[in-house]
Scaffold this active site. Structure first.
Site, PDB file in Angstrom:
ATOM      1  N   ASP A 223      -2.022 -20.080  12.828  1.00 28.18           N
ATOM      2  CA  ASP A 223      -0.681 -20.433  13.663  1.00 28.18           C
ATOM      3  C   ASP A 223      -0.761 -20.027  15.056  1.00 28.18           C
ATOM      4  OD1 ASP A 223       2.137 -20.474  14.472  1.00 28.18           O
ATOM      5  OD2 ASP A 223       2.642 -21.233  12.325  1.00 28.18           O
TER       6      ASP A 223
ATOM      7  N   SER B   1       2.832  -5.092   7.037  1.00 22.70           N
ATOM      8  CA  SER B   1       2.270  -4.774   5.507  1.00 22.70           C
ATOM      9  C   SER B   1       3.478  -5.022   4.620  1.00 22.70           C
ATOM     10  CB  SER B   1       1.853  -3.332   5.477  1.00 22.70           C
ATOM     11  OG  SER B   1       0.658  -3.154   6.223  1.00 22.70           O
TER      12      SER B   1
ATOM     13  N   HIS C 181       0.761  -1.077   0.088  1.00 23.90           N
ATOM     14  CA  HIS C 181      -0.058   0.092  -0.106  1.00 23.90           C
ATOM     15  C   HIS C 181       0.917   1.314   0.079  1.00 23.90           C
ATOM     16  CE1 HIS C 181       1.093   0.774   4.142  1.00 23.90           C
ATOM     17  NE2 HIS C 181       0.610  -0.194   4.613  1.00 23.90           N
TER      18      HIS C 181
END
Length: 316
Positions: free
Chosen positions: A262, A277, A142
């Site tokens: 997990d 990110s 992003h």
């Protein structure tokens, strides 16, 4: 006539096969990364990072841009420091479009505001991929928005460096966690930053690509992605990249949603963290995409962009 039609049909099928996504996928391989990186972008101006109350009762407000010192345009903190050597300093301040004012300060007062001024944007994120052929990298998934300026920063130069995770602030519902990292900008930079696009930052990888232990893998195109098990590559301790299990729960156009399954990752982080990110997602040995967002109220759930979409750098 039938022979000619068969030959023409075979030729058309060959062209379609050569242009199909599966054929492109076989030709294009990228190295999935997952390392935490420090990001530094040099700006062509000086801005105020925190509100400052001046001795004369006036305020320097967060986001104000200092355009001139004593009538001379400035583009860096270094230039600002050089120009405040006199006894009386006049600053020209800009806020928004066509909104400017002047402030008069003494030399001491001008020096006192230095800790509140910046000429760069910095932060941390995760390296997504390196193209071993072009040596281009992509990260974040992003665009970077400067938190003070509230917009994508204009920048004159940019660099990425390896970051080491020293501590984790765990995520909980309504409270996003984050990585506490050490970034040594004295180290050789990993690469430059060419562009800050809607789908991430991109640039040229400058470090030795032969030292990367992971191998290039095929891109999984959007129509191949399946609901179900996948893996996430990211660093949560030091600079070591680890693989964690996730479940892809929704696929919509060029984006997908997933849930961390997990137990080891959940116990250490509580879910997705700020700074994750760009973390690569793999499925069945192929490169699926990159993490872009977390669900604040459900930190074990996240969103991702497909790699084929990320490579476009911005929507068509």
């Amino acid at each position: 006539m039938k022979c000619r039609l068969r030959n023409l049909l075979a030729y058309l099928l060959l062209i379609i096969a050569l242009l199909s996504p599966s054929a492109v996928a076989e030709a294009k391989k990228l190295i999935p990364m997952g390392e935490s990186i420090g990001i530094q972008m040099e700006l062509p101006f000086v801005y105020v990072a925190h509100d400052v109350l001046l001795p004369n009762g006036q305020w320097l407000k967060k986001g104000d841009i200092i355009k001139e010192v004593n009538g001379k345009k400035i583009d860096s903190l270094e230039m600002f420091e050089e120009l405040i050597a006199g006894e009386e300093i006049t600053l020209t301040i800009e806020k928004g479009t066509n909104q400017s004012r002047t402030i008069k300060l003494t030399n001491d007062q001008a020096n006192n505001i230095l800790p509140f001024l910046k000429d760069e944007t910095d932060g941390i994120g995760t390296l997504t991929f390196i193209d071993p052929e072009s040596k281009e990298y992509g990260a974040l998934g992003h665009q970077i928005i400067d938190g003070v300026l509230n917009r994508p920063p204009e920048f004159t130069d940019g660099s990425i460096f390896l970051a080491s995770i020293e501590q984790i602030k765990k995520s909980s519902p309504g409270n996003p966690g984050y990585k506490i990292s050490v970034i040594n900008t004295d180290d050789i930079r990993l690469g430059n930053i060419d562009s800050n696009e809607l789908y991430g930052i991109f640039g040229h990888w400058e470090s030795d690509i032969n030292q990367i232990m992971r191998k290039p893998i095929e891109i999984m195109y959007d129509d191949e992605i399946q609901l179900g098990k996948a893996e996430l590559l990211t660093a949560i301790e030091g600079s070591k990249v680890e693989s964690f299990q996730i479940e892809i729960v929704k696929i919509e156009d060029n984006f997908l949603q997933f849930e961390i399954t997990d137990k080891n990752l959940l116990s250490k982080t509580g879910g997705i963290l700020q700074g994750m990110s760009g973390s690569p997602i793999l499925q069945n040995g192929k490169f699926v995409g990159a993490v872009t967002h977390m669900f604040v109220e459900q930190p074990a759930r996240g969103a991702a962009i497909t790699l084929s979409e990320m490579l476009k750098k911005k929507p068509d």
